[in-house]
Scaffold this active site. Structure first.
Site, PDB file in Angstrom:
ATOM      1  N   LYS A   7       3.933 -14.928   4.617  1.00 36.78           N
ATOM      2  CA  LYS A   7       4.211 -15.435   3.164  1.00 36.78           C
ATOM      3  C   LYS A   7       5.412 -15.331   3.229  1.00 36.78           C
ATOM      4  O   LYS A   7       6.146 -15.261   1.902  1.00 36.78           O
ATOM      5  CB  LYS A   7       3.459 -14.955   2.293  1.00 36.78           C
ATOM      6  CG  LYS A   7       3.259 -15.878   0.776  1.00 36.78           C
ATOM      7  CD  LYS A   7       2.353 -17.389   0.562  1.00 36.78           C
ATOM      8  CE  LYS A   7       2.231 -17.869   0.440  1.00 36.78           C
ATOM      9  NZ  LYS A   7       1.551 -19.062  -0.030  1.00 36.78           N
ATOM     10  N   ASP A  43      -5.757  -6.149   5.960  1.00 36.97           N
ATOM     11  CA  ASP A  43      -6.825  -6.049   4.883  1.00 36.97           C
ATOM     12  C   ASP A  43      -7.834  -6.837   3.793  1.00 36.97           C
ATOM     13  O   ASP A  43      -9.245  -6.833   4.408  1.00 36.97           O
ATOM     14  CB  ASP A  43      -6.830  -4.261   3.626  1.00 36.97           C
ATOM     15  CG  ASP A  43      -7.694  -3.835   2.946  1.00 36.97           C
ATOM     16  OD1 ASP A  43      -8.607  -4.089   2.951  1.00 36.97           O
ATOM     17  OD2 ASP A  43      -7.880  -3.461   1.774  1.00 36.97           O
ATOM     18  N   ASP A  67      -1.960 -18.603   3.384  1.00 38.59           N
ATOM     19  CA  ASP A  67      -3.562 -19.572   2.614  1.00 38.59           C
ATOM     20  C   ASP A  67      -3.690 -20.367   3.303  1.00 38.59           C
ATOM     21  O   ASP A  67      -4.961 -20.208   3.466  1.00 38.59           O
ATOM     22  CB  ASP A  67      -1.839 -19.364   1.106  1.00 38.59           C
ATOM     23  CG  ASP A  67      -0.798 -19.968   1.032  1.00 38.59           C
ATOM     24  OD1 ASP A  67       0.142 -20.170   2.272  1.00 38.59           O
ATOM     25  OD2 ASP A  67       0.012 -21.106   0.328  1.00 38.59           O
ATOM     26  N   TYR A  78       1.357  -1.074  -0.619  1.00 37.30           N
ATOM     27  CA  TYR A  78      -0.148  -0.094   0.242  1.00 37.30           C
ATOM     28  C   TYR A  78       0.794   1.179  -0.046  1.00 37.30           C
ATOM     29  O   TYR A  78       0.495   2.418   0.253  1.00 37.30           O
ATOM     30  CB  TYR A  78      -1.035  -0.140   1.556  1.00 37.30           C
ATOM     31  CG  TYR A  78      -1.806  -1.169   0.604  1.00 37.30           C
ATOM     32  CD1 TYR A  78      -2.167  -2.211   0.210  1.00 37.30           C
ATOM     33  CD2 TYR A  78      -3.545  -0.465   1.491  1.00 37.30           C
ATOM     34  CE1 TYR A  78      -3.169  -2.942  -0.025  1.00 37.30           C
ATOM     35  CE2 TYR A  78      -4.045  -1.313   1.001  1.00 37.30           C
ATOM     36  CZ  TYR A  78      -4.342  -2.544   0.271  1.00 37.30           C
ATOM     37  OH  TYR A  78      -5.835  -3.729   0.519  1.00 37.30           O
TER      38      TYR A  78
END
Ligand code: NAI
Length: 341
Positions: free
Chosen positions: A172, A230, A206, A125
């Site tokens: 991740k 988010d 995930d 972002y």
């Protein structure tokens, strides 16, 4: 004690849900002077050249706390996100989104009780995108040690101060070894340094998403970088009834901007269909913050009475359409006001 709070009605359903929230807070006896300021499309419509006018930022700097409706960032025209800009300008680095099952709102689970803590100032972002050559774009994910450590401390402090037991970092780092690697390293080091009374775990995002929808009770405080936070907030909102019931807040060292997770909902804007509950619950969070930071116990009493009133309405079938009811935005606010004791 009276509090001056900056009110940004926002765009789309923003003015409808902020109006409903203001009415309920006033009826419950909250002593608030609202200082209305514009942002987003509403600012452009008022003739401002900037989505985030300096007078809006200054008002929050002066008064410390704002209640904000959702804002539109026009697509095209070279505008960058108003929400990202506001969070960066005021250094509102810690977003908190409580996700709780609500009496009277039937979902797959009855006992969801999670808090998503999201880093609000960097990651993808940061908006640093480049055209390398025609048809090839890069988008830069920024991770700084200062911001990773700061949000980790914020998450652990929030967990401990709310009597919660566990922080889970979603990441991740198996793919983004450096950026997400830094995020989890900072979290792990802070945990070892000062928070080892709390449980701590790291999960690859995930698989963690699958685990949340299978059994949300495994999680307590979820700590994420910006983009993951988010997405996870909306995913978790789906566990408890959707965006109409998910409040939120953005905290910096000095300032706090309270806003629901949902956006401007252009599909239902201006039709008296929006659920004002997410923003009202956000208003309740704001009252609890005022009680804590300004030592005003009356705010706690008002917050409790509003919560009891909306719980009563929901358990008696008085709901907006998104929750399977038939009340409009205004009528739902009226029903809550009627139940205030
Ligand atoms: P959205 O949250 O506005 O809407 C998603 C879906 O949820 C829509 O079907 C909408 O009708 C429904 N919904 C949302 N809030 C609701 C409520 N209170 N009551 C009943 N139904 C509700 O997300 P979307 O469509 O992705 O974004 C629309 C616009 O909002 C975009 O311009 C986006 O940039 C902006 N946005 C602004 C945010 C903010 O200012 N904090 C946050 C998220 C999006």
């Amino acid at each position: 004690m009276s509090h001056t709070i900056v009110l940004i009605p926002g765009d789309g359903i923003g003015p409808e849900v902020t109006e409903a929230t203001k009415r309920v807070l006033a009826a419950a006896g909250a002593e608030i002077q609202w200082l209305e300021r514009v942002a987003g499309q509403a600012a452009l419509d008022r003739g401002e050249s900037d989505l985030l006018p300096a007078s809006t930022v200054q008002a929050i700097l002066d008064h410390g706390v704002a209640l904000k409706g959702p804002c539109t960032t026009p697509i095209g025209g070279g505008f960058s996100s108003i929400n990202v800009a506001l969070r960066k300008k005021l250094n509102l680095y810690g977003a908190v989104r409580p996700i709780r099952s609500i009496d009277g709102v039937k979902t797959r689970y009855d006992d969801v009780d999670l808090i998503v803590v999201r880093e609000n100032t960097e990651g993808l972002y940061s908006g640093i995108e480049n055209i390398i050559t025609e048809g090839v774009i890069t988008s830069l994910k920024v991770a700084t040690e200062d911001a990773c450590r700061r949000i980790a401390i914020f998450g652990f402090e929030y967990c401990r101060s709310r009597g919660r037991r566990k922080v889970t970092v979603f990441h991740k780092a198996n793919i983004m070894k450096l950026s997400d690697g830094l995020f989890i390293r900072c979290a792990r080091e802070e945990w070892e340094r000062a928070y080892s009374d709390l449980q701590y775990e790291e999960r690859i995002i995930d698989a963690a998403c699958m685990a949340i929808v299978q059994d949300p009770s495994q999680f307590d405080v979820i700590l994420c970088e910006n983009l993951y936070g988010d997405v996870i907030s909306d995913l978790c909102a789906g566990l408890v009834g959707g965006l109409g019931v998910t409040p939120g807040a953005n905290f910096g060292e000095q300032h706090a901007v309270f806003e629901a997770v949902h956006g401007t909902a252009p599909d239902i804007a201006g039709q008296n269909l929006a659920n004002p509950l997410a923003l009202l619950m956000t208003g309740v969070m704001m009252l609890r913050h005022l009680a804590e930071t300004r030592d005003d116990p009356k705010c706690t009493d008002v917050a409790d009475r509003i919560r009891d009133a909306y719980n009563h309405c929901l358990t008696h079938g008085e709901k907006t359409r998104d929750l399977g009811g038939s009340l409009g935005t205004r009528e739902f606010a009226d029903a809550i006001i009627k139940q205030l004791r």
